[in-house]
Design a protein around this motif. Structure first.
Motif, PDB file in Angstrom:
ATOM      1  N   THR A 214       0.596  -1.141  -0.080  1.00 23.61           N
ATOM      2  CA  THR A 214      -0.012   0.119   0.088  1.00 23.61           C
ATOM      3  C   THR A 214       0.743   1.305  -0.063  1.00 23.61           C
ATOM      4  OG1 THR A 214      -0.130  -0.011   2.405  1.00 23.61           O
ATOM      5  CG2 THR A 214      -1.893  -0.974   1.305  1.00 23.61           C
ATOM      6  N   LEU A 215       2.024   1.217   0.744  1.00 22.62           N
ATOM      7  CA  LEU A 215       2.818   2.223   0.610  1.00 22.62           C
ATOM      8  C   LEU A 215       3.453   2.604  -0.771  1.00 22.62           C
ATOM      9  CD1 LEU A 215       4.508   4.661   2.176  1.00 22.62           C
ATOM     10  CD2 LEU A 215       6.194   2.781   2.796  1.00 22.62           C
ATOM     11  N   VAL A 216       3.842   1.520  -1.341  1.00 23.01           N
ATOM     12  CA  VAL A 216       4.286   1.989  -2.609  1.00 23.01           C
ATOM     13  C   VAL A 216       3.343   2.239  -3.742  1.00 23.01           C
ATOM     14  CG1 VAL A 216       5.180   0.562  -4.897  1.00 23.01           C
ATOM     15  CG2 VAL A 216       6.060   0.052  -2.450  1.00 23.01           C
ATOM     16  N   VAL A 217       2.195   1.607  -3.615  1.00 25.40           N
ATOM     17  CA  VAL A 217       0.873   2.339  -4.718  1.00 25.40           C
ATOM     18  C   VAL A 217       0.891   3.585  -4.246  1.00 25.40           C
ATOM     19  CG1 VAL A 217      -1.343   1.756  -5.257  1.00 25.40           C
ATOM     20  CG2 VAL A 217       0.354  -0.017  -5.032  1.00 25.40           C
ATOM     21  N   GLY A 218       0.752   3.970  -2.796  1.00 28.79           N
ATOM     22  CA  GLY A 218       0.486   5.272  -2.475  1.00 28.79           C
ATOM     23  C   GLY A 218       1.309   6.373  -3.192  1.00 28.79           C
ATOM     24  N   LEU A 219       2.723   6.011  -2.937  1.00 28.08           N
ATOM     25  CA  LEU A 219       3.463   7.024  -3.440  1.00 28.08           C
ATOM     26  C   LEU A 219       3.696   6.995  -4.978  1.00 28.08           C
ATOM     27  CD1 LEU A 219       6.744   5.856  -1.164  1.00 28.08           C
ATOM     28  CD2 LEU A 219       5.519   7.917  -1.043  1.00 28.08           C
ATOM     29  N   VAL A 220       3.352   5.815  -5.576  1.00 26.68           N
ATOM     30  CA  VAL A 220       3.386   5.962  -7.078  1.00 26.68           C
ATOM     31  C   VAL A 220       1.931   6.838  -7.688  1.00 26.68           C
ATOM     32  CG1 VAL A 220       2.623   4.761  -9.136  1.00 26.68           C
ATOM     33  CG2 VAL A 220       4.546   3.941  -7.685  1.00 26.68           C
ATOM     34  N   ALA A 221       0.992   7.020  -6.645  1.00 32.75           N
ATOM     35  CA  ALA A 221      -0.260   7.480  -6.983  1.00 32.75           C
ATOM     36  C   ALA A 221      -0.113   9.068  -6.816  1.00 32.75           C
ATOM     37  CB  ALA A 221      -1.640   7.294  -6.046  1.00 32.75           C
ATOM     38  N   ALA A 222       0.734   9.225  -5.688  1.00 32.54           N
ATOM     39  CA  ALA A 222       1.215  10.828  -5.348  1.00 32.54           C
ATOM     40  C   ALA A 222       2.036  11.019  -6.518  1.00 32.54           C
ATOM     41  CB  ALA A 222       1.851  10.856  -4.329  1.00 32.54           C
ATOM     42  N   LEU A 223       3.117  10.522  -7.001  1.00 29.29           N
ATOM     43  CA  LEU A 223       3.890  11.047  -8.069  1.00 29.29           C
ATOM     44  C   LEU A 223       2.912  11.205  -9.214  1.00 29.29           C
ATOM     45  CD1 LEU A 223       6.999   8.577  -7.662  1.00 29.29           C
ATOM     46  CD2 LEU A 223       6.739  11.304  -7.101  1.00 29.29           C
ATOM     47  N   GLY A 224       1.899  10.161  -9.445  1.00 29.99           N
ATOM     48  CA  GLY A 224       1.214  10.579 -10.653  1.00 29.99           C
ATOM     49  C   GLY A 224       0.316  12.071 -10.531  1.00 29.99           C
ATOM     50  N   GLY A 225      -0.024  12.172  -9.440  1.00 34.06           N
ATOM     51  CA  GLY A 225      -1.073  13.460  -9.048  1.00 34.06           C
ATOM     52  C   GLY A 225       0.202  14.728  -9.224  1.00 34.06           C
ATOM     53  N   ILE A 226       1.308  14.542  -8.822  1.00 35.77           N
ATOM     54  CA  ILE A 226       1.860  15.792  -8.944  1.00 35.77           C
ATOM     55  C   ILE A 226       2.429  15.916 -10.479  1.00 35.77           C
ATOM     56  CG2 ILE A 226       4.463  16.529  -8.640  1.00 35.77           C
ATOM     57  CD1 ILE A 226       4.364  15.203  -5.845  1.00 35.77           C
ATOM     58  N   TRP A 227       2.513  14.812 -11.238  1.00 36.08           N
ATOM     59  CA  TRP A 227       2.778  14.985 -12.634  1.00 36.08           C
ATOM     60  C   TRP A 227       1.663  15.672 -13.438  1.00 36.08           C
ATOM     61  CZ3 TRP A 227       0.563  13.304 -17.233  1.00 36.08           C
ATOM     62  CH2 TRP A 227       1.523  13.310 -18.310  1.00 36.08           C
ATOM     63  N   PHE A 228       0.479  15.452 -13.029  1.00 35.00           N
ATOM     64  CA  PHE A 228      -0.797  16.126 -13.789  1.00 35.00           C
ATOM     65  C   PHE A 228      -1.064  17.480 -13.136  1.00 35.00           C
ATOM     66  CE2 PHE A 228      -2.508  11.742 -14.342  1.00 35.00           C
ATOM     67  CZ  PHE A 228      -2.799  11.959 -15.860  1.00 35.00           C
ATOM     68  N   ASP A 229      -0.282  17.755 -11.919  1.00 36.33           N
ATOM     69  CA  ASP A 229      -0.395  19.065 -11.129  1.00 36.33           C
ATOM     70  C   ASP A 229       0.428  19.753 -11.908  1.00 36.33           C
ATOM     71  OD1 ASP A 229      -2.595  19.021  -9.355  1.00 36.33           O
ATOM     72  OD2 ASP A 229      -1.244  18.220  -7.814  1.00 36.33           O
ATOM     73  N   THR A 230       1.705  19.579 -12.214  1.00 37.10           N
ATOM     74  CA  THR A 230       2.611  20.320 -12.928  1.00 37.10           C
ATOM     75  C   THR A 230       2.185  20.755 -14.251  1.00 37.10           C
ATOM     76  OG1 THR A 230       3.993  18.393 -13.662  1.00 37.10           O
ATOM     77  CG2 THR A 230       4.688  19.469 -11.641  1.00 37.10           C
ATOM     78  N   ARG A 231       1.153  20.334 -14.749  1.00 38.84           N
ATOM     79  CA  ARG A 231       0.914  20.511 -16.134  1.00 38.84           C
ATOM     80  C   ARG A 231      -0.394  21.355 -16.034  1.00 38.84           C
ATOM     81  NH1 ARG A 231       4.266  16.932 -16.380  1.00 38.84           N
ATOM     82  NH2 ARG A 231       5.232  16.267 -18.220  1.00 38.84           N
ATOM     83  N   ASP A 232      -0.871  21.731 -15.131  1.00 40.06           N
ATOM     84  CA  ASP A 232      -1.935  22.721 -15.038  1.00 40.06           C
ATOM     85  C   ASP A 232      -2.044  23.290 -13.653  1.00 40.06           C
ATOM     86  OD1 ASP A 232      -4.373  23.914 -15.171  1.00 40.06           O
ATOM     87  OD2 ASP A 232      -5.553  22.011 -14.921  1.00 40.06           O
ATOM     88  N   PRO A 233      -0.897  24.295 -13.538  1.00 41.93           N
ATOM     89  CA  PRO A 233      -0.720  24.704 -12.126  1.00 41.93           C
ATOM     90  C   PRO A 233      -1.870  25.559 -11.469  1.00 41.93           C
ATOM     91  CG  PRO A 233       0.738  25.705 -13.667  1.00 41.93           C
ATOM     92  CD  PRO A 233       0.084  24.609 -14.338  1.00 41.93           C
ATOM     93  N   TYR A 234      -2.478  26.335 -12.561  1.00 43.89           N
ATOM     94  CA  TYR A 234      -3.603  27.201 -12.349  1.00 43.89           C
ATOM     95  C   TYR A 234      -4.913  26.587 -11.906  1.00 43.89           C
ATOM     96  CZ  TYR A 234      -0.597  31.082 -13.226  1.00 43.89           C
ATOM     97  OH  TYR A 234       0.406  32.233 -13.269  1.00 43.89           O
ATOM     98  N   ARG A 235      -4.788  25.143 -12.310  1.00 48.28           N
ATOM     99  CA  ARG A 235      -6.157  24.306 -11.819  1.00 48.28           C
ATOM    100  C   ARG A 235      -7.026  24.754 -12.663  1.00 48.28           C
ATOM    101  NH1 ARG A 235      -4.232  22.833  -5.990  1.00 48.28           N
ATOM    102  NH2 ARG A 235      -2.492  21.950  -6.540  1.00 48.28           N
ATOM    103  N   LEU A 236      -7.213  24.835 -14.033  1.00 47.52           N
ATOM    104  CA  LEU A 236      -8.349  25.027 -14.745  1.00 47.52           C
ATOM    105  C   LEU A 236      -8.725  23.976 -15.754  1.00 47.52           C
ATOM    106  CD1 LEU A 236      -6.660  28.670 -16.352  1.00 47.52           C
ATOM    107  CD2 LEU A 236      -8.551  28.298 -14.439  1.00 47.52           C
ATOM    108  N   GLY A 237      -8.151  22.881 -15.677  1.00 51.89           N
ATOM    109  CA  GLY A 237      -8.474  21.961 -16.854  1.00 51.89           C
ATOM    110  C   GLY A 237      -8.527  20.387 -16.329  1.00 51.89           C
ATOM    111  N   ARG A 238      -8.390  19.635 -17.198  1.00 49.68           N
ATOM    112  CA  ARG A 238      -8.531  18.239 -17.004  1.00 49.68           C
ATOM    113  C   ARG A 238      -7.321  17.328 -15.865  1.00 49.68           C
ATOM    114  NH1 ARG A 238      -8.985  16.906 -21.705  1.00 49.68           N
ATOM    115  NH2 ARG A 238     -11.065  16.971 -22.025  1.00 49.68           N
ATOM    116  N   ALA A 239      -6.146  18.103 -16.418  1.00 48.90           N
ATOM    117  CA  ALA A 239      -5.155  17.566 -15.734  1.00 48.90           C
ATOM    118  C   ALA A 239      -5.215  17.710 -14.108  1.00 48.90           C
ATOM    119  CB  ALA A 239      -3.953  18.330 -16.194  1.00 48.90           C
ATOM    120  N   SER A 240      -5.634  18.955 -13.621  1.00 50.18           N
ATOM    121  CA  SER A 240      -5.746  19.174 -12.436  1.00 50.18           C
ATOM    122  C   SER A 240      -6.984  18.152 -11.724  1.00 50.18           C
ATOM    123  CB  SER A 240      -6.159  20.583 -12.254  1.00 50.18           C
ATOM    124  OG  SER A 240      -6.466  21.052 -10.621  1.00 50.18           O
ATOM    125  N   ALA A 241      -7.905  18.087 -12.295  1.00 52.25           N
ATOM    126  CA  ALA A 241      -8.950  17.188 -11.970  1.00 52.25           C
ATOM    127  C   ALA A 241      -8.493  15.725 -11.986  1.00 52.25           C
ATOM    128  CB  ALA A 241     -10.441  17.219 -12.693  1.00 52.25           C
TER     129      ALA A 241
END
Length: 364
Positions: A214-241
């Motif tokens: 569960t720790l490994v999966v959680g860290l991978v999911a967090a990294l995936g979330g950060i990857w999407f966040d950095t592509r939409d820093p103003y949180r206007l689109g699909r990547a942020s959601a």
């Protein structure tokens, strides 16, 4: 590095008029730019908020109720055939067919969430029916888990690629959790029903690999979330959601292991370890500007404290812990923006810092 609060220079109406006069853009193009800027400004969340949307009106609730009744009826008719594999495949076809209209054409949120959930359940059912009824994999637990989890994960990735529905990332995270457990601890999940304490299997000191999974999966999911966040820093689109839903998976998965590990300790070390875990998660949530990450993790932790205290007959330690957590969360909610600004200015430059959401100036 410049303070991200300054951002890019904002274009004014006079700038656009000057650009038209200079022949850089046409009047039609300038009008389109102004319309786009107004639309983006209206859709941008407030500086101290995090956008979240499950439905856009009661019409979506009404349509969702109709969809559930309709699909239940159609699949009920299909069940007359008595073939579970065919039954599940019909569910897959119905989910895709309805999604082509409600997700692609109508862009409805709640019906789309219901349809992708029905698709995931139908795919899982079809895979299990195929493996258990049509092949001999039923006796091999790990192979069964790997094929079922991997098949559902691939199907959901295909759904996200096709329909671009952010909620799909939440289901992808669940499928990834199932697959991670199958890879790292395929037999430990069954032992949860016989273990005297969840910490025996979920903590890093319990001798089980389930907590590590569960720790490994959680860290991978967090990294995936950060990857999407950095592509939409103003949180206007699909990547942020999409990042939002990944963080909802990441925080409980990480807290599952770290919280159980802290609870497995004795004496003052338990509270100190818990405080350290909360401090690290709070700093991380402030850096990525995700209240959802911290809220999901805290929700799991409060439930964990409550169940352990009830089972072990603990005295006054759990109310005190809840008071401290509640007070900290209230303070964070009230002063999130200035606290994040102070933290981000204090941190040295690190890769990706300039691609995170901007932080505002201001004192506490």
């Amino acid at each position: 590095m410049k303070d991200r609060a300054s951002g890019m220079a904002d274009l004014s109406g006079d700038d656009l008029k000057a650009a038209v006069a200079a022949g850089i853009v046409s009047e039609a193009q300038a009008a389109s730019i102004q319309a786009l800027a107004a639309q983006r400004l209206a859709g941008r969340p407030a500086p101290d908020d995090e956008a979240f949307e499950l439905f856009r009106g009661f019409a979506e609730i009404f349509i969702t109720a109709g969809l559930l009744i309709l699909m239940a009826g159609l699949m009920g008719l299909a069940s007359a055939a008595g073939d579970s594999l065919a039954f599940c495949l019909i569910g897959v076809v119905l989910s895709i067919g309805f999604a082509r209209y409600f997700t692609v054409r109508r862009r409805m949120v709640l019906p789309s969430i219901v349809l992708v959930s029905a698709f995931a359940l139908s795919v899982m059912g079809a895979i299990l029916a195929l493996l258990l009824e049509k092949t001999g994999f039923g006796s091999d637990l790990q192979r069964l888990e790997l094929l079922a989890g991997g098949g559902m994960l691939l199907a959901l990735v295909g759904w996200y690629w096709w329909f671009r529905l952010p909620f799909t990332m939440f289901l992808i995270g669940l499928a990834g959790l199932f697959l991670g457990v199958a890879l790292i601890a395929p037999y430990d999940l069954i032992s949860l029903t016989t273990a005297q304490s969840p910490a025996e299997l979920l903590s890093l000191t319990g001798g089980s690999r389930l907590g590590l999974a569960t720790l490994v999966v959680g860290l991978v999911a967090a990294l995936g979330g950060i990857w999407f966040d950095t592509r939409d820093p103003y949180r206007l689109g699909r990547a942020s959601a999409s990042a939002f839903w990944l963080h909802l998976i990441a925080a409980p998965a990480i807290m599952n292991t770290l919280g159980q590990t802290a609870m497995a300790l004795e004496g003052p070390g338990r509270l100190l370890a818990m405080a350290l875990v909360l401090a690290v998660m709070t700093v991380f949530a402030l850096i990525i500007d995700r209240r959802s990450f911290l809220t999901a993790g805290l929700g799991y932790l409060v439930w964990l404290i409550w169940t352990l205290a009830y089972r072990n007959g603990a005295g006054l330690d759990w109310p005190m812990v809840l008071v401290l957590i509640g007070g900290a969360v209230t303070a964070l909610g009230a002063w999130w923006v200035p606290l994040r600004a102070v933290l981000m200015r204090a941190l040295p430059d690190f890769p990706g810092k300039d691609r995170l959401p901007p932080y505002a100036k201001g004192a506490l």
